[in-house]
Design an enzyme around this catalytic site. Structure first.
Site: not given
Ligand code: BES
Ligand code: ZN
Ligand code: MN
Length: 505
Positions: A269, A274, A281, A292, A351, A353, A355
């Site tokens: 990834k 992000d 966020k 990310d 967010d 994204e 996947r």
């Molecule tokens: N890149 C983030 C995951 C992440 C967040 C990694 C904080 C490390 C620290 C990912 O793209 C994301 O935002 N995931 C969301 C998914 C949710 C919207 C279902 C998350 O984990 O909050």
């Molecule tokens: Zn992300």
């Molecule tokens: Mn995200």
């Protein structure tokens, strides 16, 4: 730092450690004033035991004491490092001791040194394990993140020639090469990850991949927006659509194995930033979303390492890079996307994204008829909640003894200390992603966020053997020590080296 291996009297060689002219010799001492064999070899005129008698060193793991002009020893200095209680040291104790010794050596006025630790002191681990670890640690401790500071952190030249005292053998020589290559790969991964998102863009990652390809002779192909449109990667493109930075899907290929043999495929990834997109966020720590792209950085790090080693294996690396930003062109919550494999996805949160990018990259790699595919992603905050910063999350389809891929990855994680923990992936979790309007939604109902994300990816990986590593908690450190870790390069390299070993047998 240049690293060589040499046997001394204490480990079967003809050369006497005490008579060797060198800037510093680092040896281990134990609690209760016990000396390691190597420390004993330097103690003929009592230099070591006198220092211990002074009480200046506790010999607890992590402690160190520098002796100048020691009696009866040709070396200018002796560095005593504590290894705790005599007997079996834990992997962590050994690793901590190595780090302390290397840090101390880095600060010396000496340009050469010998590291003479008891290489067989860790239970269940041999000298090869110790040498691989030391070589990796040399690169880890030398890493600096001040390249963009106008005033660099002060740093001595320190030791440049390091001799590791160990009995010779094919095993330790291979372990040295693996450790050095892994260390260099981690350094590349960390360097890319620590770069700011205004510099490390998708194009920057593509350029870095080009440079690597040139240096090591990898084949390279970069899919741009047009190529991705051709391929019907609508989901991947949707994530990139809010950004001024064009996406880049880089495909690196190392043909080190037998011609025609199915390749191992790594997919990283590579979100160079992000923001969350329209589902933006919160502001706190948002800067860390430059990390990310750590999955992609790990893939490039692994490629540096396999290039260094000339690994006897066919490996394909995919860097799935783009940026997730809000704008008038950005994907909205409610949008329904048709992925490359035909499944439709309702975007309920922009967010989620990672996947959306990975599903198309994972479909794309079907064309390589892979032996196995491993994706590496900072995929979910939920994985950080579940496992913290010690273990990466490992997800793989089958729960039976035949699921060798998961077992091999776990074994590699234990061997390197780059830990991973197996997480569930039952069909039941798919229920959480039901959509009234599309085949699936890109987020699930509350609970088990890391598993739901993995279950989403699973839908796109049915044509091959697959594992997913969620490195959201392990790829970088937050707080005062903020910085990339280079994980899971050690785990992946160990896995690949083992596969290559089997291949050449
Ligand atoms: N890149 C983030 C995951 C992440 C967040 C990694 C904080 C490390 C620290 C990912 O793209 C994301 O935002 N995931 C969301 C998914 C949710 C919207 C279902 C998350 O984990 O909050
Ligand atoms: Zn992300
Ligand atoms: Mn995200």
């Amino acid at each position: 730092m240049n690293i060589t291996l040499q046997a001394f009297g204490s480990n079967g060689g003809a050369v006497d450690l005490a008579k060797t002219v060198v800037g510093c010799i680092a040896v281990a001492v134990y609690e209760d004033r016990k000396l390691s064999t190597e420390a004993e070899a330097l103690d003929r005129e009592g230099a070591v035991s006198a220092a211990l008698a002074s009480g200046d060193l506790s010999a607890k793991p992590g402690s160190a004491l520098l002796l100048h002009n020691p009696q009866g020893v040709a070396a200018k200095r002796i560095l005593l490092v504590g290894l705790g209680k005599a007997g079996a040291a834990s992997e962590k104790t050994f690793a901590d001791t190595v780090r302390v010794a290397l840090r101390a050596l880095a600060g010396l006025g000496a340009s050469d040194a010998i590291l003479a630790l008891p290489m067989d002191s860790v239970a269940q681990r041999d000298a090869s394990w110790a040498v691989r670890h030391i070589a990796q640690a040399v690169h880890e401790t030398a890493y600096r993140s001040d390249t963009l500071k106008s005033e660099k952190d002060p740093m001595r030249d320190g030791v440049r020639e390091l001799t590791v005292a160990v009995a010779a053998g094919a095993g330790v020589t291979a372990a040295l090469a693996e450790g050095i290559a892994t260390g260099k790969g981690m350094t590349l991964a960390r360097t890319l990850a620590d770069l700011p998102p205004n510099i490390c863009t998708p194009d920057y990652l593509a350029q870095s991949a080009h440079a690597l390809a040139k240096e090591h002779g990898f084949a390279i192909d970069v899919l741009d927006r047009d190529a991705m449109r051709e391929l019907k990667m609508e989901s991947y493109l949707a994530v990139a659509s809010g950004s001024q930075q064009p996406p880049a899907c880089v495909v690196l290929r190392h043909d080190g194995g037998k011609p025609g043999e199915a390749p191992l495929v790594l997919v990283g990834k590579g979100l160079t930033f992000d923001s969350g997109g329209i589902s933006i966020k919160p502001g706190a720590a948002m800067d860390e979303m430059k990390y990310d792209m750590c999955g992609a950085a790990a893939v490039l790090g692994v490629f540096r390492a396999i290039g260094e080693l000339g690994l006897a294996l066919n490996v394909i690396g995919v860097v799935a890079a783009c940026e997730n930003m809000p704008s008038g062109g950005a994907t909205r919550p409610g949008d329904i996307l048709t992925t490359m494999n035909g499944l439709t996805v309702e975007v309920l949160n922009t967010d989620a994204e990672g996947r959306l990018v990975l599903c198309d990259a994972l479909t794309y790699v079907e064309r390589f008829a892979p032996a196995a595919v491993i994706d590496i992603a900072t995929l979910t905050g939920a994985c950080v909640t579940a496992l913290g910063s010690y273990n990466s999350g490992l997800f793989s389809r089958h729960d039976d003894a035949h699921d060798l891929l998961a077992a091999e990855l776990l074994e590699a994680s234990r061997y390197t200390g780059d830990r991973a923990w197996r997480m569930p992936l039952d069909d039941a979790y798919r229920e959480q992603m039901k959509s009234n309007f599309a085949d699936l939604a890109n987020i699930g109902t509350p609970g088990a966020g890391a598993v739901v994300a993995a279950a989403f990816l699973e839908r796109f990986t049915r044509k091959y053997t697959w594992a997913h590593l969620d490195i959201a908690g392990t790829a970088w450190k937050t707080g005062a020590e903020k910085g990339a870790t280079g994980r899971p390069v050690p785990l992946l390299m160990r896995f690949l080296c083992k596969r290559a070993e089997l291949n050449t047998k």
